[in-house]
Design a protein around this motif. Sequence first.
Motif, short mmCIF file in Angstrom:
data_model
loop_
_atom_site.label_atom_id
_atom_site.label_comp_id
_atom_site.label_asym_id
_atom_site.label_seq_id
_atom_site.Cartn_x
_atom_site.Cartn_y
_atom_site.Cartn_z
N SER A 5 3.29 5.74 -5.86
CA SER A 5 3.20 6.13 -7.14
C SER A 5 1.97 6.64 -7.84
O SER A 5 1.97 7.51 -8.82
CB SER A 5 3.11 4.43 -7.83
N PHE A 6 0.74 6.94 -7.05
CA PHE A 6 -0.40 7.27 -7.28
C PHE A 6 -0.83 8.57 -6.81
O PHE A 6 -1.63 9.42 -6.95
CB PHE A 6 -1.54 6.53 -7.22
N SER A 66 -11.35 6.79 0.81
CA SER A 66 -11.74 5.28 1.25
C SER A 66 -11.07 5.12 2.39
O SER A 66 -9.92 5.50 2.86
CB SER A 66 -11.25 4.28 0.02
N GLU A 67 -11.65 4.28 3.40
CA GLU A 67 -10.92 3.92 4.42
C GLU A 67 -9.95 2.77 4.29
O GLU A 67 -9.13 2.40 5.36
CB GLU A 67 -11.79 3.49 5.52
N TYR A 68 -10.22 2.12 3.23
CA TYR A 68 -9.23 0.86 3.02
C TYR A 68 -7.98 0.95 2.38
O TYR A 68 -7.73 2.00 1.47
CB TYR A 68 -10.12 -0.16 2.06
N LEU A 69 -6.93 0.23 2.81
CA LEU A 69 -5.55 0.24 2.15
C LEU A 69 -5.80 0.32 0.87
O LEU A 69 -6.61 -0.45 0.12
CB LEU A 69 -4.88 -1.09 2.57
N PRO A 70 -4.88 0.88 0.09
CA PRO A 70 -4.77 0.98 -1.32
C PRO A 70 -4.35 -0.72 -1.75
O PRO A 70 -3.61 -1.14 -1.02
CB PRO A 70 -3.61 1.86 -1.80
N GLY A 71 -5.01 -1.09 -2.88
CA GLY A 71 -4.76 -2.39 -3.20
C GLY A 71 -6.02 -3.19 -2.57
O GLY A 71 -5.87 -4.69 -2.93
N THR A 72 -6.82 -2.76 -1.92
CA THR A 72 -7.73 -3.73 -1.26
C THR A 72 -8.98 -3.97 -2.10
O THR A 72 -9.46 -2.75 -2.75
CB THR A 72 -8.42 -3.07 0.19
N PRO A 73 -9.46 -5.01 -2.45
CA PRO A 73 -10.59 -5.15 -3.55
C PRO A 73 -12.00 -4.98 -2.92
O PRO A 73 -12.15 -4.88 -1.65
CB PRO A 73 -10.83 -6.83 -3.80
N ALA A 133 0.83 -1.20 0.04
CA ALA A 133 0.12 -0.16 0.15
C ALA A 133 0.95 1.34 -0.19
O ALA A 133 0.61 2.26 -0.67
CB ALA A 133 -0.87 0.16 1.11
N GLY A 134 1.92 1.33 0.76
CA GLY A 134 2.80 2.33 0.70
C GLY A 134 3.31 2.55 -0.62
O GLY A 134 3.57 3.74 -0.80
N ASN A 135 3.58 1.58 -1.26
CA ASN A 135 4.38 1.96 -2.82
C ASN A 135 3.14 2.30 -3.75
O ASN A 135 3.68 3.22 -4.19
CB ASN A 135 4.90 0.43 -3.37
N ILE A 136 1.97 1.74 -3.57
CA ILE A 136 0.76 2.48 -4.37
C ILE A 136 0.67 3.81 -3.88
O ILE A 136 0.54 4.70 -4.89
CB ILE A 136 -0.34 1.76 -4.09
N ILE A 137 0.59 4.23 -2.72
CA ILE A 137 0.44 5.65 -2.30
C ILE A 137 1.70 6.38 -2.88
O ILE A 137 1.18 7.53 -3.51
CB ILE A 137 0.65 5.59 -0.64
N ASP A 158 -7.06 2.94 -5.35
CA ASP A 158 -6.57 2.84 -6.54
C ASP A 158 -7.19 2.32 -7.43
O ASP A 158 -7.01 2.15 -8.73
CB ASP A 158 -5.02 2.23 -6.40
N THR A 159 -8.31 1.66 -7.27
CA THR A 159 -9.41 1.13 -8.19
C THR A 159 -10.72 1.68 -8.10
O THR A 159 -11.39 1.49 -7.07
CB THR A 159 -9.39 -0.44 -7.86
N ILE A 160 -11.20 2.51 -9.04
CA ILE A 160 -12.44 2.85 -8.99
C ILE A 160 -13.66 1.78 -9.09
O ILE A 160 -13.61 1.09 -10.20
CB ILE A 160 -12.65 3.75 -10.12
N VAL A 161 -14.60 1.94 -8.40
CA VAL A 161 -15.61 0.99 -8.65
C VAL A 161 -17.00 1.71 -8.53
O VAL A 161 -17.28 2.51 -7.58
CB VAL A 161 -15.68 0.01 -7.42
N PRO A 162 -17.86 1.38 -9.72
CA PRO A 162 -17.47 0.58 -10.75
C PRO A 162 -16.55 1.26 -11.89
O PRO A 162 -16.31 2.47 -11.85
CB PRO A 162 -18.98 0.48 -11.54
#
Length: 340
Positions: free
Chosen positions: A87-88, A218-225, A81-85, A195-199
């Motif tokens: 990068s994005f 979001s409250e969820y860690l980046p990378g969380t489905p 998640a730290g890496n995604i944070i 990091d993932t827009i739904v839908p």
Amino acid sequence: MGNDGEFGFLANLFVSGMFFLTLKEKLDFRRRALAIADESGTDRAVSWLSSLSSQSVGSDIGRKIRSKWSGGECLKNAERAGNIIGSFGIRSVFYGDEGFPAMMSRTQAEVKDPPFSLFYRGKLDVLGHACVSVVGTRRATAGGRRAAFDFARDACDDGLTVVSGLAFGIDIESHKGALSSVTPHTAAILPGGIDTIVPSSHARYAARILESGGLVASEYLPGTPAEKFRFVERNRIIASLSPATVVIQATAGSGAMITASMALDYNRYVFFHSENFAPQALSLDGAVRNALLRDAKSGARSASSVASKMENSPSAFVESGAVVISSYKEYKNHLYVSNI
């Protein structure tokens, strides 16, 4: 580990991944991790975090943890998640930080589990404006979609921030209405990692929200489905961010009605738009009720579950005294009178 500041951030990410804990429990584990780092160094603190398990955590907090969870895996997720944070360009704020939304901080006295973390892109300060949460069914009628668009546009024109969930139907029409305003402040709360827009088809609207000075969070860690149970968890944030939730159009037992119930539990106002009671909306609600009854008859759902869902409906709320509105102007007038 570089320095204590870096470890503090890693500890926050790690604790964010302890999804089965209450806010109070998460704060305690963060405190313990930081104390170990101070006393014995960050390497020792990282080793302690990695050694945790469902069993050891359950023993610490005095209740059984049913989820399969390990500190080692959680640590990997936190590092990813730290890496995604990085990068994005994602930003974060944690409970107790100066920038943490005040309305969610208030909820600690009203609900046991306000979020520990908020990961976001855009301008967090839009949540410092007066907010209104707008929710409803994904299978909205044309009248419901128009009502959501108009209400959100008029609310933003009046200086409010519209909070919703970026879902199909009422949610996206609310965001679109907000974006059409001269002051397009809107916040989209996601049911998975930011990091993932739904839908995925609404990614372009998320981009427009950010371009217009709004917020995606979001409250969820980046990378969380985005899993089914997280949609309901997400709804409590939508309910908590505003002094009032407006249900534009919803069927019995739906996610929007769950959000309305949460808002009441948080001591917020709940309003229902008249589109809930338009002929097409009532027909849709009737179809949902018939499907619930079939489920009860077939055993797919328990009778008590079906009864509970059918009781959680716009008509039941209104019979108990909830106010019906037909426009933002009516909402504003009722809210003003309620606060005199």
